[in-house]
Design a protein around this motif. Structure first.
Motif, PDB file in Angstrom:
ATOM      1  N   LYS A  80       0.826  -1.211   0.000  1.00 31.72           N
ATOM      2  CA  LYS A  80       0.000   0.000   0.000  1.00 31.72           C
ATOM      3  C   LYS A  80       0.861   1.263   0.000  1.00 31.72           C
ATOM      4  O   LYS A  80       0.531   2.248  -0.665  1.00 31.72           O
ATOM      5  N   LEU A  81       1.977   1.236   0.751  1.00 32.49           N
ATOM      6  CA  LEU A  81       2.878   2.381   0.751  1.00 32.49           C
ATOM      7  C   LEU A  81       3.445   2.624  -0.647  1.00 32.49           C
ATOM      8  O   LEU A  81       3.516   3.772  -1.120  1.00 32.49           O
ATOM      9  N   GLN A  82       3.858   1.539  -1.304  1.00 37.15           N
ATOM     10  CA  GLN A  82       4.475   1.667  -2.620  1.00 37.15           C
ATOM     11  C   GLN A  82       3.480   2.194  -3.649  1.00 37.15           C
ATOM     12  O   GLN A  82       3.821   3.046  -4.486  1.00 37.15           O
TER      13      GLN A  82
ATOM     14  N   HIS B 116       9.491   5.720   5.052  1.00 37.64           N
ATOM     15  CA  HIS B 116       8.968   4.408   5.429  1.00 37.64           C
ATOM     16  C   HIS B 116       9.527   3.309   4.524  1.00 37.64           C
ATOM     17  O   HIS B 116       9.909   2.236   4.986  1.00 37.64           O
ATOM     18  N   LEU B 117       9.576   3.596   3.216  1.00 36.41           N
ATOM     19  CA  LEU B 117      10.066   2.594   2.272  1.00 36.41           C
ATOM     20  C   LEU B 117      11.575   2.384   2.399  1.00 36.41           C
ATOM     21  O   LEU B 117      12.074   1.292   2.130  1.00 36.41           O
ATOM     22  N   ASP B 118      12.300   3.420   2.818  1.00 36.97           N
ATOM     23  CA  ASP B 118      13.725   3.232   3.102  1.00 36.97           C
ATOM     24  C   ASP B 118      13.901   2.243   4.248  1.00 36.97           C
ATOM     25  O   ASP B 118      14.837   1.425   4.243  1.00 36.97           O
ATOM     26  N   GLY B 119      13.000   2.302   5.234  1.00 37.73           N
ATOM     27  CA  GLY B 119      13.049   1.332   6.323  1.00 37.73           C
ATOM     28  C   GLY B 119      12.769  -0.076   5.829  1.00 37.73           C
ATOM     29  O   GLY B 119      13.414  -1.040   6.259  1.00 37.73           O
ATOM     30  N   VAL B 120      11.807  -0.201   4.905  1.00 35.88           N
ATOM     31  CA  VAL B 120      11.512  -1.513   4.308  1.00 35.88           C
ATOM     32  C   VAL B 120      12.733  -2.040   3.562  1.00 35.88           C
ATOM     33  O   VAL B 120      13.104  -3.206   3.683  1.00 35.88           O
ATOM     34  N   ARG B 121      13.379  -1.145   2.797  1.00 39.40           N
ATOM     35  CA  ARG B 121      14.556  -1.545   2.031  1.00 39.40           C
ATOM     36  C   ARG B 121      15.685  -1.996   2.967  1.00 39.40           C
ATOM     37  O   ARG B 121      16.374  -2.977   2.689  1.00 39.40           O
TER      38      ARG B 121
END
Length: 440
Positions: free
Chosen positions: A121-123, A178-183
């Motif tokens: 959903k973030l992406q 947030h996506l940097d944290g996922v990465r």
């Protein structure tokens, strides 16, 4: 003043034939995309152009034809199977008196409906906001109106457009964090697998090629699989049992498609890194698709775009049960390396042979030690070798070069060298001798 029309589900589709495309195959895929988004297709308007019209994309005559069709059928939406600029979208909406959506917007809408996990959903939201930001600048002229009037709002203030633009920037920055944290978490998981020397194969392919069905068949999992475009958006990594290998994992990734929006590729980069950092890309192809050759080229183009072109690949032709007289088999090159496997994930035909090939291609028995001289300009190659945990020793030379002892499979090393602009080694199984210390 221009207010965007409200959206609906009753749609008129527009697909033009442009040079270099396959009109009928692209038209059928377009209709399937529209259905996947939940549109009720009233009609499909075709045509051809040598090049898009700068103002309307379709030209004035075709725009009038679309407007007549919209009025006659009480359509609520026009979907164009081509990327539209913000100004083309706005101009066409004024002409046809209903909302217009281009191909990028259509695909983004499907992704928004199919995203299930928090990461997915973030992406999707990030991709939508990037897409929306260009429309704010040129598409919504009513947003240029000044805030004014009333206590606390007198004076120059900010225009509504400036407010919306600032809010978009802030939300995009938050999503990227947030996506940097996922990465970072994915990178930690990959490092853990690398430390434990667990090989990983990543499934890639055109959407609806049967990747998730094949993933379930090989891993005994129940990942959602359906005969529809973009049934799976979220990457899933599971252990797979392969003969002769104590540990191995398989990753299922999002399907690719022709003209996949660049914003979407950028947003899903954290997910697609599973493919870029895999030991083997398992390219799943729908063997029953008459356009499979074009689909293979389109997937290869996306693989190149996500910088995964150096990863060794295995072609798996799925759905052989839908081709009369087709049988499971393994095709090898002149050196005896398996390059193509024909299977049916639905019936299980050929899956044992595929497991054998995966074990063969992922086995570390072909790892050899090479000594490379890395020039200063090839710093990225050095970083990649360390990322693969393949460096056994490193020495600084007086010439400024780095001499590195590397242990890794031949195919992967050759791919990395080619990408770095360094002459690749010859096949160790050939009669050519490779003097590693001369590689520059």
């Amino acid at each position: 003043m221009f207010e965007r029309p409200k959206a609906g589900q009753l749609a008129v589709l527009v697909h033009l034939e442009l040079p270099g495309g396959d009109y009928e195959a692209d038209r059928l895929e377009f209709i399937e995309l529209a259905h996947a988004a939940g549109a009720e297709v009233l009609s499909v308007i075709g045509g051809s152009r040598r090049q898009p019209d700068a103002g309307l994309f379709v030209g004035t005559g075709k725009a009038d034809e679309i407007a007549e069709s919209v009025e006659a059928q009480c359509a609520e939406l026009v979907i164009v199977n081509h990327p539209l600029s913000p100004s083309q979208e706005r101009n066409l909406e004024r002409r046809v008196k209903c909302r217009v959506v281009g191909r990028s917007g259509l695909i983004l809408d499907i992704f928004a409906q199919r995203a299930r996990t928090h990461e997915g959903k973030l992406q999707v939201e990030l991709a939508q906001l990037h897409h929306m930001s260009t429309r704010l600048i040129r598409g919504w002229t009513h947003l240029e109106r000044q805030r004014g009037g009333g206590i606390g709002l007198r004076g120059p203030g900010e225009t509504q457009l400036e407010l919306d633009r600032r809010m978009l920037r802030e939300r995009i920055a938050t999503l990227k964090r947030h996506l940097d944290g996922v990465r970072a978490r994915r990178a930690q998981n990959r490092q853990a697998r690398s430390r434990n020397e667990i090989p990983i194969a990543s499934l890639v392919g055109y959407t609806n090629a049967g990747k998730s069905t094949l993933f379930n068949a090989l891993t005994d999992q129940q990942v959602f699989a359906s005969k529809q475009l973009f049934a799976t958006l979220d990457t899933t990594v599971r252990r797979v049992e392969l003969p002769g290998l104590e540990h191995a994992v398989l990753a299922d990734t999002v399907g690719f498609i022709r003209d996949l929006p660049h914003d979407l590729i950028a947003a899903f980069r954290a997910t697609l890194e599973e493919a870029r950092n895999a030991d083997l890309l398992v390219h799943v192809v729908d063997a029953a698709d008459p356009e499979r050759a074009a689909r293979i080229e389109q997937v290869v183009a996306v693989i190149d775009e996500i910088e995964a072109e150096t990863v060794p690949r295995l072609l798996v032709f799925n759905k052989i049960d839908q081709r009369e007289g087709e049988s499971p088999r393994v095709e090898r090159d002149a050196a005896g390396v398996a390059q193509r496997v024909w299977v049916s994930a639905l019936t299980g035909a050929g899956l044992d042979g595929l497991r054998d090939v995966l074990a063969e291609r992922l086995n570390d028995s072909d790892r050899r030690t090479y000594t490379l001289r890395i020039p200063s300009r090839a710093g990225r190659l050095r970083a990649q070798l360390f990322a693969h945990r393949s460096v056994r020793a490193e020495r600084q030379l007086e010439t400024g070069e780095m001499e590195i002892d590397v242990e890794m499979p031949f195919e992967r090393l050759r791919g990395l060298c080619v990408a770095a602009g360094i002459d690749p080694p010859p096949d160790p199984g050939s009669v050519e001798a490779w003097e590693a210390d001369t590689v520059k």
